[in-house]
Scaffold this motif. Structure first.
Motif, PDB file in Angstrom:
ATOM      1  N   LEU A   9       0.846  -1.191   0.000  1.00  0.00           N
ATOM      2  CA  LEU A   9       0.000   0.000   0.000  1.00  0.00           C
ATOM      3  C   LEU A   9       0.883   1.243   0.000  1.00  0.00           C
ATOM      4  N   PRO A  10       0.400   2.345  -0.623  1.00  0.00           N
ATOM      5  CA  PRO A  10       1.106   3.612  -0.443  1.00  0.00           C
ATOM      6  C   PRO A  10       1.175   3.971   1.040  1.00  0.00           C
ATOM      7  N   ARG A  11       2.212   4.674   1.422  1.00  0.00           N
ATOM      8  CA  ARG A  11       2.467   4.909   2.837  1.00  0.00           C
ATOM      9  C   ARG A  11       1.272   5.528   3.573  1.00  0.00           C
ATOM     10  N   GLU A  12       0.592   6.516   2.961  1.00  0.00           N
ATOM     11  CA  GLU A  12      -0.525   7.149   3.653  1.00  0.00           C
ATOM     12  C   GLU A  12      -1.678   6.176   3.836  1.00  0.00           C
ATOM     13  N   GLN A  13      -1.945   5.351   2.815  1.00  0.00           N
ATOM     14  CA  GLN A  13      -3.000   4.356   2.957  1.00  0.00           C
ATOM     15  C   GLN A  13      -2.613   3.275   3.963  1.00  0.00           C
ATOM     16  N   ALA A  14      -1.336   2.932   4.004  1.00  0.00           N
ATOM     17  CA  ALA A  14      -0.861   1.953   4.980  1.00  0.00           C
ATOM     18  C   ALA A  14      -1.068   2.464   6.400  1.00  0.00           C
ATOM     19  N   GLU A  15      -0.797   3.745   6.602  1.00  0.00           N
ATOM     20  CA  GLU A  15      -0.985   4.345   7.918  1.00  0.00           C
ATOM     21  C   GLU A  15      -2.466   4.322   8.310  1.00  0.00           C
ATOM     22  N   ARG A  16      -3.328   4.659   7.355  1.00  0.00           N
ATOM     23  CA  ARG A  16      -4.759   4.658   7.629  1.00  0.00           C
ATOM     24  C   ARG A  16      -5.264   3.244   7.919  1.00  0.00           C
ATOM     25  N   PHE A  17      -4.807   2.283   7.119  1.00  0.00           N
ATOM     26  CA  PHE A  17      -5.198   0.894   7.347  1.00  0.00           C
ATOM     27  C   PHE A  17      -4.789   0.441   8.738  1.00  0.00           C
ATOM     28  N   THR A  18      -3.561   0.713   9.123  1.00  0.00           N
ATOM     29  CA  THR A  18      -3.067   0.266  10.430  1.00  0.00           C
ATOM     30  C   THR A  18      -3.885   0.880  11.559  1.00  0.00           C
ATOM     31  N   HIS A  19      -4.167   2.166  11.435  1.00  0.00           N
ATOM     32  CA  HIS A  19      -4.967   2.847  12.471  1.00  0.00           C
ATOM     33  C   HIS A  19      -6.339   2.211  12.602  1.00  0.00           C
ATOM     34  N   LEU A  20      -7.029   2.008  11.465  1.00  0.00           N
ATOM     35  CA  LEU A  20      -8.377   1.449  11.509  1.00  0.00           C
ATOM     36  C   LEU A  20      -8.369   0.015  12.033  1.00  0.00           C
ATOM     37  N   ALA A  21      -7.374  -0.768  11.626  1.00  0.00           N
ATOM     38  CA  ALA A  21      -7.310  -2.167  12.053  1.00  0.00           C
ATOM     39  C   ALA A  21      -7.075  -2.277  13.551  1.00  0.00           C
ATOM     40  N   VAL A  22      -6.181  -1.469  14.091  1.00  0.00           N
ATOM     41  CA  VAL A  22      -5.915  -1.513  15.528  1.00  0.00           C
ATOM     42  C   VAL A  22      -7.159  -1.094  16.310  1.00  0.00           C
ATOM     43  N   GLN A  23      -7.834  -0.031  15.843  1.00  0.00           N
ATOM     44  CA  GLN A  23      -9.034   0.433  16.548  1.00  0.00           C
ATOM     45  C   GLN A  23     -10.144  -0.604  16.519  1.00  0.00           C
ATOM     46  N   ALA A  24     -10.203  -1.398  15.433  1.00  0.00           N
ATOM     47  CA  ALA A  24     -11.248  -2.416  15.326  1.00  0.00           C
ATOM     48  C   ALA A  24     -11.118  -3.497  16.396  1.00  0.00           C
ATOM     49  N   PHE A  25      -9.894  -3.677  16.920  1.00  0.00           N
ATOM     50  CA  PHE A  25      -9.665  -4.717  17.918  1.00  0.00           C
ATOM     51  C   PHE A  25      -9.478  -4.156  19.330  1.00  0.00           C
ATOM     52  N   ALA A  26      -9.778  -2.851  19.501  1.00  0.00           N
ATOM     53  CA  ALA A  26      -9.757  -2.259  20.836  1.00  0.00           C
ATOM     54  C   ALA A  26     -11.010  -2.682  21.601  1.00  0.00           C
ATOM     55  N   LEU A  27     -10.939  -2.631  22.918  1.00  0.00           N
ATOM     56  CA  LEU A  27     -12.077  -3.013  23.743  1.00  0.00           C
ATOM     57  C   LEU A  27     -13.224  -2.033  23.519  1.00  0.00           C
ATOM     58  N   GLY A  28     -14.421  -2.557  23.212  1.00  0.00           N
ATOM     59  CA  GLY A  28     -15.574  -1.712  22.944  1.00  0.00           C
ATOM     60  C   GLY A  28     -16.038  -0.953  24.180  1.00  0.00           C
TER      61      GLY A  28
END
Length: 475
Positions: A173-192
């Motif tokens: 992924l382009p770096r900016e999209q990679a950063e966005r993907f990582t942020h969203l993925a980590v937040q998806a697995f945070a405690l609700g």
């Protein structure tokens, strides 16, 4: 344009996930700190031998996570997210049958499979899916209610899934999209943080605490994040000295004088974490749930199918021996509970399991990568074709292949040790059929056989070694 490869994306995700989990579960940071100190001590004592099963850089960075989902649709979405990280489903684990208490899930592990990817960053996620179709746990009415609840929840935002599909197709992924993907993925697995329907959660918890953790909430989360340690017995003792309550035993093979094989695991007990609960009258209250814990693992050599059969037989015999000794009260005291089982298992292993890597190799009980020895002294001999001869006379070097997967009994043991109750399981009813083929259909991708992966790696190395030595084959 700067592009981020799947391997780098995986490493970044694992690092960010670890940071997030450390903020949510401070005891996890203690676990990582103690792991690092234990590993440093082993490295000082053993030198290069400490890195026999992976470089210290790999061991220090290594993590596995665990998540739980409720439906095949959710599992397919998880596969898309981890596919973006170069991780594929490997192995089928039926924890319903491995557990003595109610653990109504089947599982797989998403992980990299290529040797170079594993050496760089072996991050893996043990992923479990609820089995509402199993009537031993869920009657028709409860199943219908559970199916309705799961059908309307959404675990992952569309943007995350779109980025995951792009990374899966392009392998970067382009770096900016990679950063966005990582942020969203980590937040998806945070405690609700959304309030939990207390009555619904309690209904499921009476069946199984695992079922409640999956089907009683509107989100998913990391249940544990597991560092790797080089001496799990020392870590267990150090964590206990710090006043952290550990589960009763270390799961997997016993501590013994021979090579480390397969996987040993333990954890500190699930923590009571404050959660917002919605009462039946609609009001909110604060309660606590015990669903997340801190696991740690020590990895050994991967065993062949024959080696795994030997392992399973020894574990079963150790259990039977302890049960026989515990048949009356006086013998039970002598057996010594958990410590007694560990002693019995160790004695059995010392008698009946091969005590050296060489014996594991020549008896074809464990997997190795075989490499020709380029600087072998000349002595007028010609290499034979037998593996034992080639090892004993210095023609090839056997390097152990690390076990990258899991043990269903150990996984179930960890789950059970952190449950708030035994739950309910009606064994008068027939179990619903779930197997590797079913799981592959649910995911929409092949579930790889771990034995096949190890066998392929070993076979390629034997073929390469035979070619280098001018042999037709190595038998």
């Amino acid at each position: 344009m700067v592009m981020v490869s799947q391997g780098r994306l995986r490493a970044a995700f694992a690092r960010r996930l670890s940071e997030m989990y450390g903020q949510e579960v401070p005891a996890y940071r203690t676990l990582v700190e103690v792991c690092r100190k234990v590993n440093d001590g082993v490295l000082r004592r053993a030198g290069a031998g400490a890195e026999r099963l992976g470089s210290i850089e790999r061991v220090t960075a290594e993590r596995h996570g665990a998540i739980r989902v409720g439906t095949p649709a959710e599992l397919r979405q998880v596969a898309r997210i981890f596919g973006a990280l170069g991780m594929r489903p490997v192995g089928f684990y039926d924890l319903r049958e491995a557990a003595a208490s109610a653990v109504p899930v089947v599982s797989t592990a998403f992980r990299p499979v290529a040797a170079d990817e594993l050496a760089g960053d072996p991050f893996r996620v043990f992923t479990s899916m609820l089995t509402p179709a199993d009537p031993r746990f869920f009657d028709p009415d409860l199943r219908e209610r559970l199916d309705r609840f799961l059908a309307v929840r959404r675990l992952f935002p569309p943007e995350l899934l779109e980025l995951a599909d792009r990374a899966g197709r392009q392998r970067e992924l382009p770096r900016e999209q990679a950063e966005r993907f990582t942020h969203l993925a980590v937040q998806a697995f945070a405690l609700g943080r959304e309030p939990i329907d207390q009555a619904w959660y309690d209904t499921l918890e009476r069946v199984s605490a695992v079922a409640a953790d999956i089907g009683g909430v509107t989100s998913t989360h990391i249940n544990h994040l597991t560092p790797r340690v080089l001496d799990i017995d020392e870590l267990y003792a150090r964590m206990t000295e710090r006043g952290i309550t550990m589960i009763d035993q270390i799961q997997g093979p016993p501590r013994w004088s021979g090579p480390d094989v397969l996987l040993r695991q333990t954890s500190f007990r699930a923590l009571a974490e404050p959660r917002a609960l919605r009462r039946p009258d609609g009001g909110l209250t604060t309660g606590s749930l015990r669903v997340r814990f801190g696991e740690v693992e020590a990895r050994g050599i991967a065993l062949t199918r024959a080696g795994r059969e030997r392992y399973d037989d020894l574990q079963a015999r150790a259990d039977a021996n302890l049960a026989d000794r515990s048949a009356d009260r006086s013998a039970a005291r002598l057996a010594g509970g958990v410590d007694g089982r560990a002693r019995a298992a160790r004695a059995l292993w010392e008698r009946e399991f091969p005590a050296t890597e060489r014996d594991l190799a020549v008896e074809r009980l464990a997997y190795f990568t075989y490499r020709p020895v380029p600087d072998r002294p000349r002595d007028g001999r010609r290499p034979g074709t037998g593996l034992a001869d080639l090892i004993d006379h210095g023609w090839v070097r056997a390097e152990p292949i690390v076990y990258e997967d899991f043990l269903p009994r150990s996984a179930a043991g960890i789950f059970q040790s952190n449950l708030t109750g035994q739950g309910v399981r009606d064994d008068s009813r027939a179990a619903a059929d779930y197997d590797s083929d079913w799981l592959a259909g649910a995911i929409g991708a092949e579930v790889l056989d771990p034995f096949t992966l190890y066998e392929s790696q070993q076979r390629r190395s034997l073929e390469d070694a035979a070619h280098a030595l001018g042999l037709p084959e190595i038998s």
